[in-house]
Design a protein around this motif. Sequence first.
Motif, PDB file in Angstrom:
ATOM      1  N   ASN A 151     -16.412  15.070 -20.500  1.00 55.42           N
ATOM      2  CA  ASN A 151     -15.140  15.768 -20.667  1.00 55.42           C
ATOM      3  C   ASN A 151     -15.333  17.249 -20.940  1.00 55.42           C
ATOM      4  O   ASN A 151     -14.463  18.061 -20.632  1.00 55.42           O
ATOM      5  N   VAL A 182     -19.984   9.310 -22.552  1.00 56.11           N
ATOM      6  CA  VAL A 182     -20.851  10.044 -21.630  1.00 56.11           C
ATOM      7  C   VAL A 182     -22.190  10.386 -22.291  1.00 56.11           C
ATOM      8  O   VAL A 182     -23.257  10.155 -21.691  1.00 56.11           O
ATOM      9  N   GLY A 233      -8.400   6.844 -12.563  1.00 57.24           N
ATOM     10  CA  GLY A 233      -9.548   6.247 -13.252  1.00 57.24           C
ATOM     11  C   GLY A 233     -10.872   6.832 -12.779  1.00 57.24           C
ATOM     12  O   GLY A 233     -11.804   6.104 -12.444  1.00 57.24           O
ATOM     13  N   GLY A 259     -23.065  14.687 -28.959  1.00 54.99           N
ATOM     14  CA  GLY A 259     -21.905  13.851 -28.671  1.00 54.99           C
ATOM     15  C   GLY A 259     -22.350  12.489 -28.192  1.00 54.99           C
ATOM     16  O   GLY A 259     -22.994  12.367 -27.148  1.00 54.99           O
ATOM     17  N   GLU A 309     -24.340  12.582 -33.187  1.00 54.05           N
ATOM     18  CA  GLU A 309     -22.931  12.195 -33.145  1.00 54.05           C
ATOM     19  C   GLU A 309     -22.304  12.327 -34.540  1.00 54.05           C
ATOM     20  O   GLU A 309     -22.897  11.906 -35.538  1.00 54.05           O
ATOM     21  N   THR A 310     -21.096  12.887 -34.572  1.00 54.71           N
ATOM     22  CA  THR A 310     -20.388  13.106 -35.836  1.00 54.71           C
ATOM     23  C   THR A 310     -20.068  11.788 -36.556  1.00 54.71           C
ATOM     24  O   THR A 310     -20.111  11.709 -37.774  1.00 54.71           O
ATOM     25  N   ARG A 357      -8.522   2.123 -25.697  1.00 50.73           N
ATOM     26  CA  ARG A 357      -8.328   2.189 -24.243  1.00 50.73           C
ATOM     27  C   ARG A 357      -9.223   1.185 -23.519  1.00 50.73           C
ATOM     28  O   ARG A 357     -10.154   0.632 -24.095  1.00 50.73           O
ATOM     29  N   SER A 391     -14.338   8.080 -28.322  1.00 48.92           N
ATOM     30  CA  SER A 391     -14.502   7.487 -26.984  1.00 48.92           C
ATOM     31  C   SER A 391     -14.235   5.986 -26.980  1.00 48.92           C
ATOM     32  O   SER A 391     -13.714   5.430 -26.024  1.00 48.92           O
ATOM     33  N   VAL A 402     -23.239  18.866 -35.043  1.00 44.45           N
ATOM     34  CA  VAL A 402     -23.911  20.099 -34.631  1.00 44.45           C
ATOM     35  C   VAL A 402     -22.941  21.248 -34.873  1.00 44.45           C
ATOM     36  O   VAL A 402     -21.851  21.284 -34.308  1.00 44.45           O
ATOM     37  N   THR A 437     -11.343   0.976 -19.632  1.00 44.46           N
ATOM     38  CA  THR A 437     -11.782   1.855 -18.540  1.00 44.46           C
ATOM     39  C   THR A 437     -11.976   1.036 -17.277  1.00 44.46           C
ATOM     40  O   THR A 437     -12.604  -0.023 -17.307  1.00 44.46           O
ATOM     41  N   ALA A 438     -11.433   1.562 -16.166  1.00 45.69           N
ATOM     42  CA  ALA A 438     -11.677   0.939 -14.864  1.00 45.69           C
ATOM     43  C   ALA A 438     -13.027   1.449 -14.381  1.00 45.69           C
ATOM     44  O   ALA A 438     -13.203   2.637 -14.125  1.00 45.69           O
ATOM     45  N   GLY A 450     -12.536   9.796 -14.379  1.00 43.75           N
ATOM     46  CA  GLY A 450     -13.273  10.655 -15.307  1.00 43.75           C
ATOM     47  C   GLY A 450     -14.643  10.118 -15.695  1.00 43.75           C
ATOM     48  O   GLY A 450     -15.665  10.796 -15.526  1.00 43.75           O
ATOM     49  N   PHE A 451     -14.678   8.902 -16.210  1.00 41.43           N
ATOM     50  CA  PHE A 451     -15.953   8.345 -16.659  1.00 41.43           C
ATOM     51  C   PHE A 451     -16.850   8.031 -15.458  1.00 41.43           C
ATOM     52  O   PHE A 451     -18.062   8.243 -15.496  1.00 41.43           O
ATOM     53  N   ASN A 452     -16.240   7.538 -14.396  1.00 43.26           N
ATOM     54  CA  ASN A 452     -17.038   7.184 -13.216  1.00 43.26           C
ATOM     55  C   ASN A 452     -17.747   8.410 -12.644  1.00 43.26           C
ATOM     56  O   ASN A 452     -18.928   8.350 -12.294  1.00 43.26           O
TER      57      ASN A 452
HETATM   58  C1  LIG Z   1      -5.772   7.460 -21.189  1.00 42.71           C
HETATM   59  C2  LIG Z   1      -7.099   7.610 -20.499  1.00 42.71           C
HETATM   60  C3  LIG Z   1      -7.545   6.615 -19.652  1.00 42.71           C
HETATM   61  C4  LIG Z   1      -8.760   6.762 -18.964  1.00 42.71           C
HETATM   62  N1  LIG Z   1      -9.148   5.791 -18.097  1.00 42.71           N
HETATM   63  C5  LIG Z   1     -10.269   5.970 -17.370  1.00 42.71           C
HETATM   64  C6  LIG Z   1     -10.671   5.001 -16.403  1.00 42.71           C
HETATM   65  O1  LIG Z   1     -10.017   3.971 -16.223  1.00 42.71           O
HETATM   66  N2  LIG Z   1     -11.814   5.223 -15.688  1.00 42.71           N
HETATM   67  C7  LIG Z   1     -12.561   6.362 -15.853  1.00 42.71           C
HETATM   68  O2  LIG Z   1     -13.564   6.533 -15.149  1.00 42.71           O
HETATM   69  N3  LIG Z   1     -12.217   7.273 -16.781  1.00 42.71           N
HETATM   70  C8  LIG Z   1     -11.108   7.117 -17.532  1.00 42.71           C
HETATM   71  N4  LIG Z   1     -10.759   8.048 -18.481  1.00 42.71           N
HETATM   72  C9  LIG Z   1     -11.686   9.173 -18.749  1.00 42.71           C
HETATM   73  C10 LIG Z   1     -12.746   8.808 -19.796  1.00 42.71           C
HETATM   74  O3  LIG Z   1     -12.124   8.306 -20.936  1.00 42.71           O
HETATM   75  C11 LIG Z   1     -13.576  10.045 -20.136  1.00 42.71           C
HETATM   76  O4  LIG Z   1     -14.262  10.412 -18.985  1.00 42.71           O
HETATM   77  C12 LIG Z   1     -14.579   9.772 -21.240  1.00 42.71           C
HETATM   78  O5  LIG Z   1     -13.941   9.342 -22.405  1.00 42.71           O
HETATM   79  C13 LIG Z   1     -15.347  11.061 -21.550  1.00 42.71           C
HETATM   80  O6  LIG Z   1     -16.175  10.834 -22.648  1.00 42.71           O
HETATM   81  P1  LIG Z   1     -17.012  12.006 -23.314  1.00 42.71           P
HETATM   82  O7  LIG Z   1     -18.151  11.294 -23.961  1.00 42.71           O
HETATM   83  O8  LIG Z   1     -17.311  13.104 -22.368  1.00 42.71           O
HETATM   84  O9  LIG Z   1     -16.036  12.666 -24.407  1.00 42.71           O
HETATM   85  P2  LIG Z   1     -15.435  12.069 -25.745  1.00 42.71           P
HETATM   86  O10 LIG Z   1     -14.935  10.708 -25.531  1.00 42.71           O
HETATM   87  O11 LIG Z   1     -14.440  13.060 -26.258  1.00 42.71           O
HETATM   88  O12 LIG Z   1     -16.669  12.000 -26.750  1.00 42.71           O
HETATM   89  C14 LIG Z   1     -17.208  13.149 -27.351  1.00 42.71           C
HETATM   90  C15 LIG Z   1     -18.041  12.725 -28.547  1.00 42.71           C
HETATM   91  O13 LIG Z   1     -18.683  13.871 -29.098  1.00 42.71           O
HETATM   92  C16 LIG Z   1     -18.638  13.784 -30.532  1.00 42.71           C
HETATM   93  N5  LIG Z   1     -18.741  15.170 -31.030  1.00 42.71           N
HETATM   94  C17 LIG Z   1     -17.855  16.173 -30.836  1.00 42.71           C
HETATM   95  N6  LIG Z   1     -18.304  17.318 -31.395  1.00 42.71           N
HETATM   96  C18 LIG Z   1     -19.520  17.023 -31.933  1.00 42.71           C
HETATM   97  C19 LIG Z   1     -20.484  17.807 -32.649  1.00 42.71           C
HETATM   98  N7  LIG Z   1     -20.304  19.104 -32.883  1.00 42.71           N
HETATM   99  N8  LIG Z   1     -21.605  17.195 -33.098  1.00 42.71           N
HETATM  100  C20 LIG Z   1     -21.813  15.867 -32.866  1.00 42.71           C
HETATM  101  N9  LIG Z   1     -20.920  15.091 -32.183  1.00 42.71           N
HETATM  102  C21 LIG Z   1     -19.799  15.664 -31.728  1.00 42.71           C
HETATM  103  C22 LIG Z   1     -17.289  13.136 -30.806  1.00 42.71           C
HETATM  104  O14 LIG Z   1     -17.249  12.540 -32.083  1.00 42.71           O
HETATM  105  C23 LIG Z   1     -17.207  12.096 -29.680  1.00 42.71           C
HETATM  106  O15 LIG Z   1     -17.774  10.862 -30.045  1.00 42.71           O
HETATM  107  C24 LIG Z   1      -9.546   7.931 -19.166  1.00 42.71           C
HETATM  108  C25 LIG Z   1      -9.112   8.928 -20.040  1.00 42.71           C
HETATM  109  C26 LIG Z   1      -7.890   8.781 -20.700  1.00 42.71           C
HETATM  110  C27 LIG Z   1      -7.427   9.892 -21.623  1.00 42.71           C
END
Ligand SMILES: Cc1cc2nc3c(=O)[nH]c(=O)nc-3n(C[C@H](O)[C@H](O)[C@H](O)COP(=O)(O)OP(=O)(O)OC[C@H]3O[C@@H](n4cnc5c(N)ncnc54)[C@H](O)[C@@H]3O)c2cc1C
Length: 442
Positions: A328, A44, A338, A40, A65-66, A83, A79, A168, A85-86, A340-342
């Motif tokens: 996530n 993150v 805000g 992914g 990454e897909t 949007r 990701s 994957v 992100t704060a 989740g990412f932090n």
């Molecule tokens: C509306 C909204 C507002 C937000 N605002 C904030 C904020 O202001 N501050 C903050 O700290 N957080 C915020 N967040 C949270 C933040 O967006 C998340 O913490 C962050 O996006 C998590 O990212 P991630 O990489 O874990 O997951 P994802 O963003 O879901 O990324 C997962 C990745 O894995 C890839 N993938 C999936 N399966 C596979 C596979 N089998 N093989 C290869 N690749 C794969 C996908 O293509 C994708 O690119 C917000 C969330 C939302 C919904």
Amino acid sequence: MAQTRNNQRQGDMEPLIKNTMNENATVNSDTLDTDIAIIGGGMVGAAQAALLAQTNPQWRITLLETFPMPEGKPSFQPSFDDRSTAIAQGSVQLLQQLGIWSQLQQHGTPIDQVHVSDKGHLGGALIDRREHHVDALGYVVPNAWIGRVLIAHLHQLANVDIVAPATVEQLQPQASGARLQLRRGERSLTLTTQLAIIADGAQSPLRESLGIDCQLQSYEQTAIIANIGLDQSHKGVAYERFTDQGPMALLPLGGSLQGQTSALVWTQPKAEAETILALSDEQFLQQLQQRFGYRLGRFVSVGKRDSYPLSLSVAKEQIRSSLVVMGNAAHFLHPVAGQGFNLALRDCAALATSLMEKGDSALGALPRLNRYMELQRLDQQATIHFSDQLTKLFSTASLPQAALRALGFVGLECVPPAKHWFTRQTMGAGGRQQVLNPVGGH
Ligand SMILES: Cc1cc2nc3c(=O)[nH]c(=O)nc-3n(C[C@H](O)[C@H](O)[C@H](O)COP(=O)(O)OP(=O)(O)OC[C@H]3O[C@@H](n4cnc5c(N)ncnc54)[C@H](O)[C@@H]3O)c2cc1C
């Protein structure tokens, strides 16, 4: 060397595989080997790859990454969408240590003040950066820009291989390490690794395939996001407004305190959200204005609208031998505060630090991974509790809770320690501060 590698990465499959030939990697036509595989390349996974590469330059890190992850072009994976992100102060410090903050800041808008209010109650609480002696309480950065900067940075790192697009399909734990089955176009590949980090998002099919359950709680709410044009400057003020239908946030955008755009996150019960999403732009702005009021002047335009179903989901296990669940996939929070990412960024830094600690054990050995969980457990618990309670307290019209939240605001304004705690949490300083301690440079 870096330039050659970058050119190779932009090519197709063959150069990419050759790219992994180094002292830590053995390659034949369909088999790859690496030290750490990250599944992914979202916010993150990409941040984790950068943090690991910086703290442990001797390791080979493979990011899978897909979606394509081209250098210097927008990436269209989930990701890095529309949007914003704060980014809390604590995260800014980590991104500075990574050496990418100055670039991120080019499109980052400083938060000068946070205004917290409750529809139906007068006043509210004001948190001002000056009270806390910081340049900004945080920064709002468009996700698309975070993606551009992170991906460009990863392409420069000699010990990171980006394998994208590649999905994957299977992850099999081994006696030591893990074996991954990848699909890249028509081809099927095998990747063996000492440590697999699952960062494949909230649904996380890979986590599920390993039988790792989640504690899941639907908020029955949907977040609507859009950029809103204003008839005046936002002056760097972020608004958190709580209504009986759910919280809404308007975060300053545009790169300066004079910007006239705010990023909206408007939480609504599911059914209402569908109705709101179907409104014309004019009707949408009218409803929003009615709900939010005129603290930001008149809303004059709305950009593309998107929606996200909201739940709290926490993986019951985040580590197993040779395996870590991140981002996530590990904890998906309500976006109200805000966090989740932090939080995930602090997790990523803690994992990088734990893996760096000297020891004879293998990279994926449980004692190392236990150390990571020890470092982050309290931070995760506090942050998850904070955003969950905030959501519940401020999303209800029921009398006891409405009274409590009115008291909460009085408390926030009148009791300095309460306000200080709230501020620290929103600035990302509630958890233990992570300081990267690189063992080498680039
Ligand atoms: C509306 C909204 C507002 C937000 N605002 C904030 C904020 O202001 N501050 C903050 O700290 N957080 C915020 N967040 C949270 C933040 O967006 C998340 O913490 C962050 O996006 C998590 O990212 P991630 O990489 O874990 O997951 P994802 O963003 O879901 O990324 C997962 C990745 O894995 C890839 N993938 C999936 N399966 C596979 C596979 N089998 N093989 C290869 N690749 C794969 C996908 O293509 C994708 O690119 C917000 C969330 C939302 C919904």
